[in-house]
Design a protein around this motif. Structure first.
Motif, mmCIF file in Angstrom:
data_model
loop_
_atom_site.group_PDB
_atom_site.id
_atom_site.type_symbol
_atom_site.label_atom_id
_atom_site.label_comp_id
_atom_site.label_asym_id
_atom_site.label_seq_id
_atom_site.Cartn_x
_atom_site.Cartn_y
_atom_site.Cartn_z
ATOM 1 N N PRO A 1 0.822 -1.173 0.035
ATOM 2 C CA PRO A 1 -0.134 0.092 -0.002
ATOM 3 C C PRO A 1 0.869 1.284 0.086
ATOM 4 C CG PRO A 1 -0.971 -1.595 1.428
ATOM 5 C CD PRO A 1 0.166 -2.275 0.880
ATOM 6 N N THR A 2 2.086 1.388 0.649
ATOM 7 C CA THR A 2 2.819 2.682 0.779
ATOM 8 C C THR A 2 3.221 2.781 -0.612
ATOM 9 O OG1 THR A 2 4.635 1.228 1.611
ATOM 10 C CG2 THR A 2 3.294 2.337 3.037
ATOM 11 N N ASP A 3 3.460 1.876 -1.515
ATOM 12 C CA ASP A 3 3.904 2.387 -2.851
ATOM 13 C C ASP A 3 2.959 3.335 -3.323
ATOM 14 O OD1 ASP A 3 6.236 0.461 -2.741
ATOM 15 O OD2 ASP A 3 4.919 -1.105 -3.461
ATOM 16 N N CYS A 4 1.749 2.791 -3.486
ATOM 17 C CA CYS A 4 0.606 3.723 -4.151
ATOM 18 C C CYS A 4 0.649 5.201 -3.358
ATOM 19 C CB CYS A 4 -0.621 3.085 -4.338
ATOM 20 S SG CYS A 4 -1.970 4.008 -4.939
ATOM 21 N N ALA A 5 0.771 4.832 -1.811
ATOM 22 C CA ALA A 5 0.598 6.136 -1.176
ATOM 23 C C ALA A 5 1.395 7.248 -1.471
ATOM 24 C CB ALA A 5 0.479 5.791 0.233
ATOM 25 N N GLU A 6 2.753 6.721 -1.696
ATOM 26 C CA GLU A 6 4.131 7.922 -1.790
ATOM 27 C C GLU A 6 3.785 8.413 -3.210
ATOM 28 O OE1 GLU A 6 6.007 8.778 0.089
ATOM 29 O OE2 GLU A 6 6.200 7.056 1.721
ATOM 30 N N LEU A 7 3.197 7.696 -4.091
ATOM 31 C CA LEU A 7 2.873 8.387 -5.442
ATOM 32 C C LEU A 7 1.884 9.510 -5.244
ATOM 33 C CD1 LEU A 7 3.094 8.852 -8.526
ATOM 34 C CD2 LEU A 7 1.646 6.886 -8.893
ATOM 35 N N VAL A 8 0.734 9.048 -4.512
ATOM 36 C CA VAL A 8 -0.626 9.804 -4.498
ATOM 37 C C VAL A 8 0.101 11.272 -3.552
ATOM 38 C CG1 VAL A 8 -2.578 10.311 -3.021
ATOM 39 C CG2 VAL A 8 -2.302 8.037 -4.423
ATOM 40 N N ALA A 9 0.967 10.914 -2.720
ATOM 41 C CA ALA A 9 1.514 12.204 -1.860
ATOM 42 C C ALA A 9 2.199 12.943 -2.950
ATOM 43 C CB ALA A 9 2.237 11.709 -0.789
ATOM 44 N N PHE A 10 2.911 12.584 -3.708
ATOM 45 C CA PHE A 10 3.841 13.163 -4.790
ATOM 46 C C PHE A 10 2.865 13.960 -5.492
ATOM 47 C CE2 PHE A 10 5.423 13.834 -8.827
ATOM 48 C CZ PHE A 10 6.592 14.664 -8.696
ATOM 49 N N LEU A 11 1.879 13.292 -5.838
ATOM 50 C CA LEU A 11 1.081 14.199 -6.988
ATOM 51 C C LEU A 11 0.326 15.313 -6.114
ATOM 52 C CD1 LEU A 11 -0.826 11.070 -8.986
ATOM 53 C CD2 LEU A 11 0.817 12.880 -9.687
ATOM 54 N N CYS A 12 -0.232 15.128 -4.846
ATOM 55 C CA CYS A 12 -0.730 16.174 -4.163
ATOM 56 C C CYS A 12 0.264 17.413 -3.723
ATOM 57 C CB CYS A 12 -1.455 15.511 -2.910
ATOM 58 S SG CYS A 12 -2.602 14.353 -3.147
ATOM 59 N N SER A 13 1.396 17.106 -4.114
ATOM 60 C CA SER A 13 2.581 18.089 -3.348
ATOM 61 C C SER A 13 2.658 19.247 -4.426
ATOM 62 C CB SER A 13 3.783 17.676 -3.129
ATOM 63 O OG SER A 13 4.479 17.051 -4.495
ATOM 64 N N ASP A 14 3.221 20.371 -4.414
ATOM 65 C CA ASP A 14 3.611 21.556 -5.177
ATOM 66 C C ASP A 14 4.260 20.919 -6.473
ATOM 67 O OD1 ASP A 14 2.266 23.164 -3.821
ATOM 68 O OD2 ASP A 14 4.045 23.847 -2.863
ATOM 69 N N ARG A 15 5.244 19.851 -6.235
ATOM 70 C CA ARG A 15 6.072 19.244 -7.115
ATOM 71 C C ARG A 15 5.472 18.254 -8.250
ATOM 72 N NH1 ARG A 15 9.678 15.368 -3.520
ATOM 73 N NH2 ARG A 15 7.731 15.533 -2.337
ATOM 74 N N GLY A 16 4.366 17.877 -7.649
ATOM 75 C CA GLY A 16 3.518 17.201 -8.747
ATOM 76 C C GLY A 16 2.332 17.654 -9.515
ATOM 77 N N GLY A 17 2.211 18.984 -9.361
ATOM 78 C CA GLY A 17 1.263 19.747 -9.534
ATOM 79 C C GLY A 17 1.111 19.970 -11.306
ATOM 80 N N TRP A 18 2.226 19.709 -11.815
ATOM 81 C CA TRP A 18 2.055 19.628 -13.587
ATOM 82 C C TRP A 18 1.535 18.573 -14.047
ATOM 83 C CZ3 TRP A 18 1.747 23.618 -16.362
ATOM 84 C CH2 TRP A 18 2.083 23.460 -17.866
ATOM 85 N N ILE A 19 1.519 17.286 -13.426
ATOM 86 C CA ILE A 19 1.063 16.128 -13.951
ATOM 87 C C ILE A 19 -0.410 16.420 -13.901
ATOM 88 C CG2 ILE A 19 0.951 13.651 -13.489
ATOM 89 C CD1 ILE A 19 3.676 13.933 -12.200
ATOM 90 N N ASN A 20 -1.251 16.179 -14.871
ATOM 91 C CA ASN A 20 -2.521 16.288 -15.180
ATOM 92 C C ASN A 20 -3.216 15.466 -16.373
ATOM 93 O OD1 ASN A 20 -4.907 17.705 -14.497
ATOM 94 N ND2 ASN A 20 -4.579 19.304 -15.924
ATOM 95 N N GLY A 21 -4.451 15.104 -16.223
ATOM 96 C CA GLY A 21 -5.241 14.278 -17.039
ATOM 97 C C GLY A 21 -4.342 13.082 -17.613
ATOM 98 N N GLN A 22 -3.530 12.360 -16.652
ATOM 99 C CA GLN A 22 -2.608 11.072 -16.785
ATOM 100 C C GLN A 22 -3.704 10.001 -16.216
ATOM 101 O OE1 GLN A 22 -0.259 11.369 -19.244
ATOM 102 N NE2 GLN A 22 -1.277 13.567 -19.310
ATOM 103 N N VAL A 23 -3.093 8.791 -16.586
ATOM 104 C CA VAL A 23 -3.408 7.616 -15.750
ATOM 105 C C VAL A 23 -2.097 6.871 -15.627
ATOM 106 C CG1 VAL A 23 -4.285 5.118 -15.831
ATOM 107 C CG2 VAL A 23 -5.585 6.898 -16.845
ATOM 108 N N VAL A 24 -1.664 7.170 -14.281
ATOM 109 C CA VAL A 24 -0.384 6.722 -13.833
ATOM 110 C C VAL A 24 -0.086 5.398 -13.265
ATOM 111 C CG1 VAL A 24 1.499 7.569 -12.559
ATOM 112 C CG2 VAL A 24 0.054 9.238 -13.502
ATOM 113 N N ASN A 25 0.680 4.500 -13.699
ATOM 114 C CA ASN A 25 0.878 3.250 -13.085
ATOM 115 C C ASN A 25 1.923 3.250 -12.020
ATOM 116 O OD1 ASN A 25 -0.913 1.669 -14.789
ATOM 117 N ND2 ASN A 25 0.654 1.900 -16.485
ATOM 118 N N SER A 26 1.666 2.637 -10.990
ATOM 119 C CA SER A 26 2.760 2.429 -9.988
ATOM 120 C C SER A 26 2.754 0.945 -9.551
ATOM 121 C CB SER A 26 1.856 3.144 -8.672
ATOM 122 O OG SER A 26 2.738 3.114 -7.520
#
Length: 256
Positions: A223-248
């Motif tokens: 579960p933490t594999d996915c959670a870390e990706l979600v946390a990144f997408l929620c951060s300022d650093r992940g804000g440019w990723i948009n409209g994607q289906v991201v595999n983890s």
């Protein structure tokens, strides 16, 4: 970050300590979010894994240990009025919601020939309709700075012998893409995340071995594999990723 400065995230589908939703709550709390979350015990009651009686207290305590305020809402997302009720409860307890993470799911195996109309409708009510209504409610009340909002839906590539689940998750993917464009005036990014096969207690030893052997990185997801990706997408650093289906998924889908 002080308690008053923490933004608020809402995570749906946090029924068990072993689940991805619980890992997301704890990871977001670690990263400075206050977190509201939903759970629905009757779903766990009818699944093989059963109810986790300690989940509510344990997930809340783990988030609070990171300084987060936490508010849990028992929510039957098969009902169309529930998303509005959930947002009202979380806003009253914690404030405006900056991030929406949809980790809830109806998932019962069945195929083209043996799926019932009732099962099909239940999957689409929970996985597709409720997700749309949660996104709509989020957008109606969003008051954050332009570029700060995030919507993330957990999806899946599974569909063979898991037809209503996979088909309804396909609808979720399209919803995430629509939100990425339609909510542009709010400055909200929207993405789907596919965790791949993740061990949350549903795999037996034979299946876990098969998944590990067919994943390039040599193990099942946790579960933490996915959670870390979600946390990144929620951060300022992940804000440019948009409209994607991201595999983890450790490369599982690439190797198939």
């Amino acid at each position: 970050m002080t308690q008053q400065q923490r933004p608020v995230a809402l995570v749906s589908g946090v029924g068990r300590r072993a689940g991805i939703g619980a890992a997301i709550v704890q990871t977001l709390a670690r990263d400075g979010w206050d977190v509201g979350f939903t759970y629905w015990r009757p779903y766990d009651d009818r699944m093989d894994w059963g109810r986790d009686e300690e989940a509510l207290a344990a997930v809340s305590a783990a988030a609070e240990a990171h300084g987060a305020r936490v508010h849990a809402v028992e929510a039957d997302l098969a009902l169309p009025e529930t998303p509005e009720e959930v947002f009202a409860a979380v806003r009253e307890a914690l404030g405006d919601v900056r991030v929406l993470v949809m980790a809830h799911a109806e998932s019962v195996d069945s195929s083209i020939l043996d799926t019932s109309v009732e099962a099909w409708d239940q999957h689409f009510a929970v996985n597709a309709r409720a997700s749309w209504l949660l996104v709509r409610e989020y957008a109606k009340g969003f008051a954050g700075p332009h570029g700060a909002g995030r919507i993330i839906g957990l999806t899946s590539g599974a569909v063979v012998n898991n037809l209503p689940y996979g088909a309804s998750k396909g609808a979720l993917d399209r919803l995430m893409k629509a939100a990425a464009v339609e909510l542009r005036d709010l400055g909200v990014s929207s993405n789907a995340v596919d965790p791949g096969p993740t061990q949350t207690g549903w795999m037996d030893d034979n299946l876990a071995t098969y998944i590990s052997e067919h994943t390039p990185l040599g193990r099942t997801g946790v579960p933490t594999d996915c959670a870390e990706l979600v946390a990144f997408l929620c951060s300022d650093r992940g804000g440019w990723i948009n409209g994607q289906v991201v595999n983890s998924d450790g490369g599982f889908n690439a190797a198939r």
